[in-house]
Structure formats: C-alpha cells, structure tokens
Design an enzyme around this catalytic site. Structure first.
Site, PDB file in Angstrom:
ATOM      1  CE1 TYR A 185      -4.011   1.681  -0.276  1.00  0.00           C
ATOM      2  CE2 TYR A 185      -3.617   2.545   1.930  1.00  0.00           C
ATOM      3  CZ  TYR A 185      -4.354   2.527   0.756  1.00  0.00           C
ATOM      4  OH  TYR A 185      -5.435   3.362   0.617  1.00  0.00           O
ATOM      5  CE  LYS A 215     -21.006 -19.794 -15.694  1.00  0.00           C
ATOM      6  NZ  LYS A 215     -21.972 -20.594 -16.435  1.00  0.00           N
ATOM      7  CB  ALA A 229     -29.799 -17.127 -25.041  1.00  0.00           C
ATOM      8  CG  ASN A 282     -30.439 -28.980 -15.567  1.00  0.00           C
ATOM      9  OD1 ASN A 282     -30.812 -30.042 -15.071  1.00  0.00           O
ATOM     10  ND2 ASN A 282     -29.189 -28.766 -15.917  1.00  0.00           N
TER      11      ASN A 282
END
Length: 463
Positions: free
Chosen positions: A115, A170, A273, A359
C-alpha cells in the site's frame, strides 16, 4: 411432469434421538425408505446407555417430499426428531465465496510496499504504460460474471439479488476448475443500454466478461455491442457454453450411430439464447438440416412473429414439435420439462439421439425411452452423459486469458468442442459415455490449449 427422483439438491440432515436398544435405528431407516428417501451418511453424535443421537442424511425429491420423510420419523413411538437441517441452504449460508490476500502483511515494510507509499510507484508505471495493468494487478486472471437476473436458471425473471447465489456458484466453478478469480456483478437494471454502459465502466478491473442469465433477445444485443466496444473477451455462457458442449456430445454420439453431421436432420426445441447458439454452432460444424421449434411449433418462414434471431432458422415446413420429430435423427432440447413424449421419440429415424437438457427436469425422463434411443443425454449429474457448461467456460476463459485474446470467436468454440469430444477415447465410447466427466482434470487443459491455438491462428492472441 414432476421428477420424483431423490437428489442432493433436496438433501436434509435429520438429527434424531433414539432409545439405545437393538432394532430402534432400523425402525427409523425403514420409515425413511418407505417414504422414498435415499440414504446418505449416518453419523453417531452422542451415545449413552439410554439413548443414541444420530445425524441421518437423506436425499428427497422436493421440499414437500423431505417434509413427508420427517413426519414419518416423527410418527414413530419413542423417537425424537431434534433438528432438521436443509443441507443446500446451510451450504449457502454466509455466501459461497470470499476474497483472500495472495501475500501476507506481517511488517511495516510489507505494508509500505503493498500500500502507501510503495503502491504509488505501481500506479505511475501503469499510467505510463497501460499494458502493465496485466502484469501488476489482478486483471490478468479476473473475470466479471455479469447478470441482470432476468432469466435465472429455468426459474425466470427473479431479479439481481435472487440471481446472486447462481453467480457465486459460477465464481466457485471458475476458481475450482480453472484457477480463475471471478466475481459476481448483479446489476439492478434490465435496460440494455444501461447494462452495456455498466459493463464498459467496470471493464478496467477485469480480463474478461462472462454474461449470465440475461433473457433473450436482449442478451444477443448486449453481447454484440460489448464485443464491439471492449478489448477483452466477452462470452455469454448460456449461449456459447451450451453450444460448445452440445456439439462435443453430438460429435461423439454420431460416431456411435455411424451418421455424419451433414446428413442428419436435427430438431432443436427452444429458440431462446441457448437454442439459437446451439443451432448456429451446429451449422458452422457442418449441419445442413436444422429445424427449430418454439412454444408455437416449427419456426416456419410463413410466421410473422419471429425475431431476427429466429428468422435465421426459418424453414418451409410448418407444424408442431411432434410433426417436426417424425423421421428426425437428433432431438436437442433447451426448453421446458415434459414436452417430449415416448411416442415422439419412437417416431424418429432409426437410432435416434436425444439430448433432453432442460434443468432440473428434462424434456423427457431418460428411463421412459431408454430402449428406444441410441443415445440419451441430459443436463443432470444423476444420469449418464451430463451435458454441462462447466466442461466449456472455465477452459475457454483460461485459454483466452493466458494468450490475452482480444475476443472469443466461433473458431474457438469449434476447437473447444472438438477438444472436449476427443477426450473420450474410441475404445471408451458407448451410449452412456459420449462426453467426459465434469471432474475430468484433462478438460480445462485441453479446452484452454484449443482456444489458444485458434486465437493464434486468427491473429488475436496478444501474448
């Protein structure tokens, strides 16, 4: 059409107090089995001469089924249910990811370098040579997972907060499978222009952008504009991840039935999509006969309600899904549960290939047509041939980040699909093994290598 198969997403741990007598545990396990529960671990927590306390893990088919199992135990004489833990909710409590420092801060000198004042030298170095941001910050290995929550899994428009658990998951997959640091960005807008502007504004931090769970047709415009305006890879996983893994599975399934992709007639059910991306990539791979269906039936060229993306796949034929499937070689479902019937499957050509990928409940339960198909695949882990995007996106981004690709192209998708398919050796290929396991450690390396080769061939690799 309800799925009555117990699975770990509806797993509970039931803590019970049982008299410490012979046969008492058996009465509990019998009650669970009679109620249709599937056993996991049974742990002994405490035992005295009088009682035993045990944790019994049970998979159920739904929340209601889990409650039925618990009530069956509660109805037993001398058995006390002390607590019930929903294992899925417990796993998510407090979130599934965190940020950790790569280096320790144990002294004043460490702090001075990491820093102020030392960090100022790094800031100046990047200001003078912007490319240094890849060498001196997290950008080189960081992906933004961006959603507006408008198409969360198969659940619909739940909004950004309810989408966050998926984006966290994810991020875990990126880290566990490819060593990539990914972070959820859940935007509180569903305005196309505002989403594009927000992603452009945060792009300096990230080496790539993974778009996720954004409804069609907006997702097409968002991805296209971001690709035009950003110099980092942008990848809509619902489209291209699905398409890559579907193509990989189909290449191997066609080998089993000795048919070529150019000669088969493929019916894609679901024109959102994922469906459009699958059809586009299959066409690039050599498929010549693709019929797409949406909730109104075949995308016929005489329909006036087709979006621009759907018009790409309009055909002379018209009618229902059932009509489209007569004599077809391949069914690819990226739609809704239960739309495919055994009768439809039996009307297909010899040695039909069925990919029922809705799903968590597929277009048809595999056990209903196991004797009528050459190959069947789903998106689920509890059936053979799981077509899962995790086979694609970690390796795609690993390869793109490692070679500093400016974008991700169709050639990369094709090479990635071929790489995934090649991991199933001809001697191992059979109707229940057309795609590698998501836990196959070779997958990310193979896909990343294929993506880098394609990037270099196309001249878009920058390192």
């Amino acid at each position: 059409m309800a799925d009555l198969t117990p699975n770990s997403s509806f797993s509970v741990t039931i803590r019970v107090e049982i008299p410490n007598r012979i046969g008492m545990l058996a009465t509990v396990t019998k009650a669970i089995a009679t109620s249709g529960g599937n056993f996991g671990l049974i742990d002994l927590i405490e035992q005295t001469r009088a009682i035993s306390i045990r944790d019994i893990t049970v998979d159920a088919a739904s929340t209601e089924h889990a409650e039925t199992i618990v009530q069956a135990i509660k109805s037993l004489p001398d058995i006390k249910v002390l607590n019930v833990y929903d294992r899925t909710f417990n796993l998510h409590r407090g979130g599934k990811i965190s940020i950790a420092s790569r280096i320790p801060l144990k002294s004043v000198s460490d702090l001075a370098m990491a820093y102020t004042p030392g960090v100022g030298r790094i800031c100046n170095a990047i200001a003078q040579n912007p490319e240094e941001v890849y060498n001196l910050t997290i950008k080189q290995n960081t992906v933004a997972i961006v959603t507006d929550g408008s198409a969360v899994l198969g659940l619909g428009n739940l909004g950004p907060a309810a989408a966050l658990p998926v984006m966290e998951g994810k991020a875990m997959l990126f880290k566990e499978f490819a060593g990539i640091d990914a972070f959820p960005i859940c935007l509180a807008t569903q305005d196309t222009d505002k989403i594009i502007e927000a992603v452009k504004n945060i792009a300096p931090v990230f080496g790539g952008v993974n778009l996720e769970d954004i409804a069609a047709p907006r997702c097409f415009e968002i991805e296209a504009k971001l690709r035009q305006e950003l110099d980092i890879p942008v990848f809509h996983d619902d489209q291209h991840g699905t398409a890559i893994v579907t193509l990989a599975a189909l290449l191997n399934a066609l080998k089993l039935v000795h048919k070529s992709i150019a000669e088969v007639r493929i019916v894609v059910n679901g024109a959102g999509a994922a469906g459009v991306a699958c059809a586009r990539l299959l066409r690039k791979a050599g498929a010549e006969k693709i019929w797409m269906c949406d909730s109104k039936g075949i995308l016929s060229d005489n329909r006036t309600d087709l979006t621009e993306e759907k018009r790409e796949f309009a055909v002379k034929a018209q009618g229902t899904l059932a009509g489209a499937l007569q004599g077809a070689d391949v069914f690819i479902g990226v739609s809704v549960p239960g739309v495919l019937t055994p009768e439809m499957v039996r009307s297909m050509a010899k040695d039909p290939i069925v990919f029922a990928m809705a799903n968590p409940i597929p277009e048809i339960q595999p056990e209903l047509v196991k004797d009528d198909v050459a190959v069947i695949a789903t998106g689920r882990s509890d059936y053979p041939n799981q077509i899962n995007n995790v086979l694609a996106f970690p390796g795609v981004f690993r390869g793109a980040l490692d070679c500093r690709a400016a974008t991700i192209t169709t050639s990369m998708y094709l090479e990635a699909a071929t790489a995934i398919a090649s991991l199933v050796k001809p001697s191992d290929l059979d109707k229940e093994h057309i795609i590698p396991s998501v836990f196959d450690e070779r997958v990310v390396t193979a896909v990343a290598g294929a993506v880098q080769r394609a990037a270099r061939q196309e001249g878009i690799a920058r390192s």
